[in-house]
Design a protein around this motif. Sequence first.
Motif, PDB file in Angstrom:
ATOM      1  N   ASN A   1       9.531   1.824  10.979  1.00  0.00           N
ATOM      2  CA  ASN A   1       9.146   3.009  11.742  1.00  0.00           C
ATOM      3  C   ASN A   1       8.480   4.027  10.835  1.00  0.00           C
ATOM      4  N   HIS A   2       7.720   4.922  11.450  1.00  0.00           N
ATOM      5  CA  HIS A   2       7.243   6.119  10.776  1.00  0.00           C
ATOM      6  C   HIS A   2       8.123   7.247  11.281  1.00  0.00           C
ATOM      7  N   VAL A   3       8.644   8.041  10.363  1.00  0.00           N
ATOM      8  CA  VAL A   3       9.528   9.141  10.726  1.00  0.00           C
ATOM      9  C   VAL A   3       9.048  10.415  10.040  1.00  0.00           C
ATOM     10  N   VAL A   4       9.435  11.542  10.588  1.00  0.00           N
ATOM     11  CA  VAL A   4       9.102  12.836   9.993  1.00  0.00           C
ATOM     12  C   VAL A   4      10.243  13.260   9.071  1.00  0.00           C
ATOM     13  N   LEU A   5       9.892  13.644   7.857  1.00  0.00           N
ATOM     14  CA  LEU A   5      10.886  14.167   6.927  1.00  0.00           C
ATOM     15  C   LEU A   5      11.177  15.613   7.303  1.00  0.00           C
ATOM     16  N   ILE A   6      12.407  15.878   7.695  1.00  0.00           N
ATOM     17  CA  ILE A   6      12.801  17.224   8.096  1.00  0.00           C
ATOM     18  C   ILE A   6      13.245  18.039   6.888  1.00  0.00           C
TER      19      ILE A   6
ATOM     20  N   ASN B   1       0.812  -1.214   0.000  1.00  0.00           N
ATOM     21  CA  ASN B   1       0.000   0.000   0.000  1.00  0.00           C
ATOM     22  C   ASN B   1       0.842   1.260   0.000  1.00  0.00           C
ATOM     23  N   LEU B   2       2.131   1.121  -0.013  1.00  0.00           N
ATOM     24  CA  LEU B   2       3.032   2.268   0.023  1.00  0.00           C
ATOM     25  C   LEU B   2       3.580   2.536  -1.371  1.00  0.00           C
ATOM     26  N   SER B   3       3.958   3.753  -1.607  1.00  0.00           N
ATOM     27  CA  SER B   3       4.582   4.082  -2.882  1.00  0.00           C
ATOM     28  C   SER B   3       5.930   4.737  -2.608  1.00  0.00           C
ATOM     29  N   LEU B   4       6.819   4.622  -3.569  1.00  0.00           N
ATOM     30  CA  LEU B   4       8.114   5.273  -3.433  1.00  0.00           C
ATOM     31  C   LEU B   4       7.919   6.771  -3.328  1.00  0.00           C
ATOM     32  N   MET B   5       8.833   7.416  -2.637  1.00  0.00           N
ATOM     33  CA  MET B   5       8.712   8.861  -2.415  1.00  0.00           C
ATOM     34  C   MET B   5       8.835   9.603  -3.737  1.00  0.00           C
ATOM     35  N   ARG B   6       7.830  10.382  -4.049  1.00  0.00           N
ATOM     36  CA  ARG B   6       7.869  11.189  -5.245  1.00  0.00           C
ATOM     37  C   ARG B   6       7.554  12.643  -4.883  1.00  0.00           C
ATOM     38  N   ASN B   7       6.342  12.914  -4.526  1.00  0.00           N
ATOM     39  CA  ASN B   7       5.922  14.284  -4.240  1.00  0.00           C
ATOM     40  C   ASN B   7       5.824  14.531  -2.734  1.00  0.00           C
ATOM     41  N   ILE B   8       6.843  14.152  -2.035  1.00  0.00           N
ATOM     42  CA  ILE B   8       6.839  14.363  -0.595  1.00  0.00           C
ATOM     43  C   ILE B   8       7.344  15.761  -0.291  1.00  0.00           C
ATOM     44  N   LYS B   9       6.960  16.264   0.865  1.00  0.00           N
ATOM     45  CA  LYS B   9       7.448  17.574   1.271  1.00  0.00           C
ATOM     46  C   LYS B   9       7.894  17.526   2.718  1.00  0.00           C
ATOM     47  N   GLU B  10       8.674  18.509   3.091  1.00  0.00           N
ATOM     48  CA  GLU B  10       9.181  18.573   4.454  1.00  0.00           C
ATOM     49  C   GLU B  10       8.015  18.628   5.437  1.00  0.00           C
TER      50      GLU B  10
ATOM     51  N   ARG C   1      18.229  13.789  14.554  1.00  0.00           N
ATOM     52  CA  ARG C   1      18.266  13.995  13.106  1.00  0.00           C
ATOM     53  C   ARG C   1      19.247  13.009  12.471  1.00  0.00           C
ATOM     54  N   TRP C   2      18.779  12.335  11.420  1.00  0.00           N
ATOM     55  CA  TRP C   2      19.594  11.354  10.715  1.00  0.00           C
ATOM     56  C   TRP C   2      19.448  11.549   9.209  1.00  0.00           C
ATOM     57  N   LEU C   3      20.478  11.158   8.465  1.00  0.00           N
ATOM     58  CA  LEU C   3      20.429  11.169   7.007  1.00  0.00           C
ATOM     59  C   LEU C   3      20.127   9.771   6.506  1.00  0.00           C
ATOM     60  N   VAL C   4      19.298   9.702   5.483  1.00  0.00           N
ATOM     61  CA  VAL C   4      18.921   8.418   4.890  1.00  0.00           C
ATOM     62  C   VAL C   4      18.666   8.656   3.404  1.00  0.00           C
ATOM     63  N   SER C   5      18.917   7.660   2.603  1.00  0.00           N
ATOM     64  CA  SER C   5      18.663   7.777   1.171  1.00  0.00           C
ATOM     65  C   SER C   5      17.166   7.836   0.918  1.00  0.00           C
ATOM     66  N   LYS C   6      16.746   8.660  -0.044  1.00  0.00           N
ATOM     67  CA  LYS C   6      15.315   8.749  -0.322  1.00  0.00           C
ATOM     68  C   LYS C   6      14.785   7.451  -0.909  1.00  0.00           C
ATOM     69  N   THR C   7      15.653   6.607  -1.433  1.00  0.00           N
ATOM     70  CA  THR C   7      15.198   5.315  -1.965  1.00  0.00           C
ATOM     71  C   THR C   7      14.791   4.349  -0.862  1.00  0.00           C
ATOM     72  N   ASP C   8      15.139   4.675   0.385  1.00  0.00           N
ATOM     73  CA  ASP C   8      14.769   3.841   1.527  1.00  0.00           C
ATOM     74  C   ASP C   8      13.500   4.332   2.238  1.00  0.00           C
ATOM     75  N   LEU C   9      12.908   5.422   1.740  1.00  0.00           N
ATOM     76  CA  LEU C   9      11.721   5.995   2.364  1.00  0.00           C
ATOM     77  C   LEU C   9      10.517   5.813   1.447  1.00  0.00           C
ATOM     78  N   TYR C  10       9.354   5.652   2.080  1.00  0.00           N
ATOM     79  CA  TYR C  10       8.108   5.438   1.349  1.00  0.00           C
ATOM     80  C   TYR C  10       7.026   6.361   1.888  1.00  0.00           C
ATOM     81  N   THR C  11       6.158   6.812   0.990  1.00  0.00           N
ATOM     82  CA  THR C  11       5.009   7.602   1.428  1.00  0.00           C
ATOM     83  C   THR C  11       3.969   6.656   2.024  1.00  0.00           C
ATOM     84  N   LEU C  12       3.107   7.212   2.840  1.00  0.00           N
ATOM     85  CA  LEU C  12       2.036   6.411   3.438  1.00  0.00           C
ATOM     86  C   LEU C  12       0.806   6.417   2.556  1.00  0.00           C
TER      87      LEU C  12
END
Length: 82
Positions: free
Chosen positions: A44-49, A4-13, A71-82
């Motif tokens: 986990n669910h995390v907030v995109l800063i 049910n998740l999609s790769l991050m595309r139009n995410i915002k801070e 605060r941590w750095l992570v590749s956007k390929t490892d994050l998914y939108t809800l």
Amino acid sequence: MISNLSLMRNIKEGDLVYLPANVTLVQKHRDGSVLRHTTTEKPNHVVLIRKKTNQTHDGSHPCEVLYNAERWLVSKTDLYTL
């Protein structure tokens, strides 16, 4: 459920995003060297800063997230939108 998740595309801070298990997160010194690193043990669910606009040396586009109150750095390929 990951289907049910999609790769991050139009995410915002400020968006809440999904961070799977077994993902490496890093904190860096100002000079770019790694200060600390950790690997997530469970999803986990995390907030995109912040979405960083500059590429790193390995071609990834790191995002800054709030994980375990730090605060941590992570590749956007490892994050998914809800």
